[in-house]
Write a protein that holds these residues in place. Structure first.
Motif, mmCIF file in Angstrom:
data_model
loop_
_atom_site.group_PDB
_atom_site.id
_atom_site.type_symbol
_atom_site.label_atom_id
_atom_site.label_comp_id
_atom_site.label_asym_id
_atom_site.label_seq_id
_atom_site.Cartn_x
_atom_site.Cartn_y
_atom_site.Cartn_z
ATOM 1 N N HIS A 108 0.857 -1.174 0.000
ATOM 2 C CA HIS A 108 0.000 0.000 0.000
ATOM 3 C C HIS A 108 0.905 1.239 0.000
ATOM 4 O O HIS A 108 1.993 1.218 0.585
ATOM 5 C CB HIS A 108 -0.893 0.013 1.234
ATOM 6 C CG HIS A 108 -1.738 -1.219 1.386
ATOM 7 N ND1 HIS A 108 -2.766 -1.525 0.527
ATOM 8 C CD2 HIS A 108 -1.691 -2.219 2.309
ATOM 9 C CE1 HIS A 108 -3.335 -2.659 0.898
ATOM 10 N NE2 HIS A 108 -2.696 -3.110 1.984
ATOM 11 N N VAL A 109 0.432 2.319 -0.622
ATOM 12 C CA VAL A 109 1.312 3.478 -0.835
ATOM 13 C C VAL A 109 0.643 4.774 -0.378
ATOM 14 O O VAL A 109 -0.500 5.068 -0.745
ATOM 15 C CB VAL A 109 1.694 3.608 -2.322
ATOM 16 C CG1 VAL A 109 2.461 4.910 -2.579
ATOM 17 C CG2 VAL A 109 2.537 2.411 -2.757
ATOM 18 N N LEU A 110 1.393 5.543 0.403
ATOM 19 C CA LEU A 110 1.084 6.946 0.670
ATOM 20 C C LEU A 110 2.231 7.747 0.071
ATOM 21 O O LEU A 110 3.371 7.643 0.534
ATOM 22 C CB LEU A 110 0.975 7.214 2.177
ATOM 23 C CG LEU A 110 0.708 8.680 2.577
ATOM 24 C CD1 LEU A 110 -0.663 9.132 2.091
ATOM 25 C CD2 LEU A 110 0.830 8.850 4.097
ATOM 26 N N SER A 111 1.960 8.529 -0.983
ATOM 27 C CA SER A 111 3.018 9.276 -1.660
ATOM 28 C C SER A 111 2.810 10.766 -1.471
ATOM 29 O O SER A 111 1.679 11.264 -1.514
ATOM 30 C CB SER A 111 3.045 8.941 -3.160
ATOM 31 O OG SER A 111 1.830 9.292 -3.788
ATOM 32 N N GLY A 137 -6.930 -4.815 -4.247
ATOM 33 C CA GLY A 137 -7.135 -4.365 -2.873
ATOM 34 C C GLY A 137 -6.039 -3.469 -2.350
ATOM 35 O O GLY A 137 -6.016 -3.140 -1.155
ATOM 36 N N LEU A 138 -5.119 -3.043 -3.209
ATOM 37 C CA LEU A 138 -4.037 -2.164 -2.782
ATOM 38 C C LEU A 138 -4.529 -0.720 -2.688
ATOM 39 O O LEU A 138 -5.250 -0.231 -3.561
ATOM 40 C CB LEU A 138 -2.855 -2.258 -3.743
ATOM 41 C CG LEU A 138 -2.095 -3.584 -3.701
ATOM 42 C CD1 LEU A 138 -1.073 -3.663 -4.831
ATOM 43 C CD2 LEU A 138 -1.413 -3.776 -2.350
ATOM 44 N N VAL A 139 -4.134 -0.052 -1.630
ATOM 45 C CA VAL A 139 -4.538 1.332 -1.380
ATOM 46 C C VAL A 139 -3.416 2.278 -1.780
ATOM 47 O O VAL A 139 -2.262 2.082 -1.371
ATOM 48 C CB VAL A 139 -4.882 1.546 0.116
ATOM 49 C CG1 VAL A 139 -5.162 3.011 0.406
ATOM 50 C CG2 VAL A 139 -6.070 0.671 0.508
ATOM 51 N N TRP A 140 -3.748 3.287 -2.581
ATOM 52 C CA TRP A 140 -2.796 4.370 -2.891
ATOM 53 C C TRP A 140 -3.463 5.689 -2.554
ATOM 54 O O TRP A 140 -4.549 5.979 -3.027
ATOM 55 C CB TRP A 140 -2.389 4.335 -4.359
ATOM 56 C CG TRP A 140 -1.585 5.547 -4.789
ATOM 57 C CD1 TRP A 140 -0.661 6.222 -4.046
ATOM 58 C CD2 TRP A 140 -1.665 6.228 -6.052
ATOM 59 N NE1 TRP A 140 -0.148 7.279 -4.763
ATOM 60 C CE2 TRP A 140 -0.743 7.300 -5.981
ATOM 61 C CE3 TRP A 140 -2.409 6.022 -7.207
ATOM 62 C CZ2 TRP A 140 -0.564 8.182 -7.060
ATOM 63 C CZ3 TRP A 140 -2.227 6.881 -8.274
ATOM 64 C CH2 TRP A 140 -1.314 7.945 -8.195
ATOM 65 N N LEU A 340 -6.342 1.371 5.252
ATOM 66 C CA LEU A 340 -5.811 0.011 5.156
ATOM 67 C C LEU A 340 -6.681 -0.970 5.936
ATOM 68 O O LEU A 340 -6.708 -2.162 5.635
ATOM 69 C CB LEU A 340 -4.370 -0.048 5.675
ATOM 70 C CG LEU A 340 -3.358 0.893 5.019
ATOM 71 C CD1 LEU A 340 -1.951 0.562 5.488
ATOM 72 C CD2 LEU A 340 -3.449 0.848 3.502
ATOM 73 N N GLY A 341 -7.389 -0.441 6.933
ATOM 74 C CA GLY A 341 -8.305 -1.278 7.712
ATOM 75 C C GLY A 341 -9.730 -1.204 7.209
ATOM 76 O O GLY A 341 -10.655 -1.669 7.879
ATOM 77 N N GLY A 342 -9.941 -0.587 6.030
ATOM 78 C CA GLY A 342 -11.269 -0.548 5.442
ATOM 79 C C GLY A 342 -12.087 0.675 5.764
ATOM 80 O O GLY A 342 -13.261 0.767 5.360
#
Length: 380
Positions: A108-111, A137-140, A340-342
């Motif tokens: 998962h990415v926080l940019s 299901g990957l979070v960006w 990330l936890g929905g």
């Protein structure tokens, strides 16, 4: 937000903002953030220095990764199964490829903002994420701290609650003093920027994001001019624009990093939104924290609401003052980890960040012509 899972996070980048903003934010979140398990920088020296600061603040020593050694490079970090997310704080033009690399590794990415150097590359990046990685299901999310600032969110809520009536017009003014001794200017990738606008893009998206959060409808059109007034801030250091929003309201957007002296930075800055029944102002300032007996920086929201009697005669104004501590980086991290936890609160949307880049790009290229922001983005 629930306590973060046991899987760890890593920070990619060891520059000023990583040290001065992201590390303290992780410290403030405490158990609500995953454990910082690794740090990557291109150089071993900067990675180790950052790790030492992290150890002091977080009471946990992250592993060090850097270029030049296959056993401790970025690929090795991304191969770790105990790291589920990364926070990317790298130069603007380097970030897109690293974002894709991290997503491809299942992270998962926080940019950090801006989402990209220009609208076209940002739209391509978002489309690739939507097609290849979001279905897995990957979070960006994009870290835009002014979008997450409680002060800006509070201002938007006051307008949505009708405290100033229907928005008629607005202004945003931010004039900054940057000289060649500034720690921000001395960052090598900023000294010779390989992206449009220089500081206007890197720092300017903050002020666009604030308007995006506060205004009740999207900005749709822009006409403006850009100029260069200090050679070392090339390619541009000042923009002035007129902006129209979807609800018919319109306003002015003034942004410069070419103030002749520091005092000019303090003159008349901030955001003012004027409505049919009042007006609202947002400013950064020092305020006394009486609980801790200390001064702190806050966003102060001053709401002036008009009152009328039964006959419609204007009466005394109602005033409401809201002080919100500046904590946007902490809040953007909290939002990311909650996602990330929905639990997705909508902050950090890559498309929202792309809209911010579009405003800056339009202001840089308009030269007085009317720019359609939705057409520029090419809405997908």
């Amino acid at each position: 937000m629930s306590t973060a899972s046991n899987t760890g996070t890593a920070i990619l980048g060891a520059g000023i903002f990583a040290k001065e903003a992201h590390l303290p934010a992780l410290q403030a979140l405490g158990p609500l953030a995953p454990k910082l398990k690794a740090i990557y920088s291109r150089s071993e020296k900067s990675a180790r220095e950052f790790a030492a600061e992290a150890t002091t603040l977080l009471n946990a020593t992250p592993d060090v990764y850097f270029d030049g050694n296959p056993s401790s490079n970025l690929d090795a970090l991304l191969a770790r199964s105990d790291i589920s997310s990364v926070i990317i704080i790298l130069p603007i033009t380097q970030q897109p490829s690293i974002i894709l690399k991290a997503l491809a590794a299942g992270k998962h990415v926080l940019s950090e903002k801006p989402v990209s150097a220009d609208v076209a590359s940002g739209a391509t990046l978002i489309a690739q994420y939507e097609a290849q990685f979001k279905p897995k299901g990957l979070v960006w999310r994009v870290a835009e701290n002014h979008e997450a600032e409680p002060g800006h969110i509070a201002a938007g809520r006051a307008i949505a609650a009708g405290k100033i009536g229907k928005v008629i017009f607005f202004s945003s003014r931010a004039v900054n003093f940057i000289d060649q001794d500034s720690k921000w200017y001395k960052t090598p990738w900023r000294t010779v920027p390989d992206y449009q606008g220089g500081f206007l893009l890197d720092g300017g998206v903050h002020f666009v994001a604030a308007l995006r959060v506060i205004l009740p409808s999207a900005m749709t059109h822009l006409s403006g001019f850009a100029s260069l007034n200090k050679d070392w801030l090339a390619p541009h250091d000042t923009i002035n624009a007129t902006i129209k929003a979807a609800d018919g309201s319109h306003g002015t957007f003034e942004l410069s990093f070419a103030a002749p002296s520091p005092s000019r930075s303090d003159a008349g800055g901030g955001i003012i939104i004027t409505g049919t029944d009042g007006w609202l102002q947002v400013q950064q300032m020092q305020a006394r924290d009486f609980v801790h007996n200390a001064e702190k920086r806050v966003f102060r929201i001053t709401v002036k609401s008009a009152t009328r009697d039964a006959n419609g005669v204007l009466g005394p104004e109602k005033e409401e003052v809201i002080d919100e501590p500046i904590r946007g980086v902490e809040m953007e991290q909290a939002s990311f980890f909650a996602a990330l936890g929905g639990k997705d609160d909508g902050l950090g949307s890559p498309l929202g960040a792309l809209k911010d880049v579009a405003v800056i790009e339009a202001a840089l290229t308009s030269d007085g012509k009317l720019m359609d922001l939705e057409k520029l983005i090419g809405y997908f």
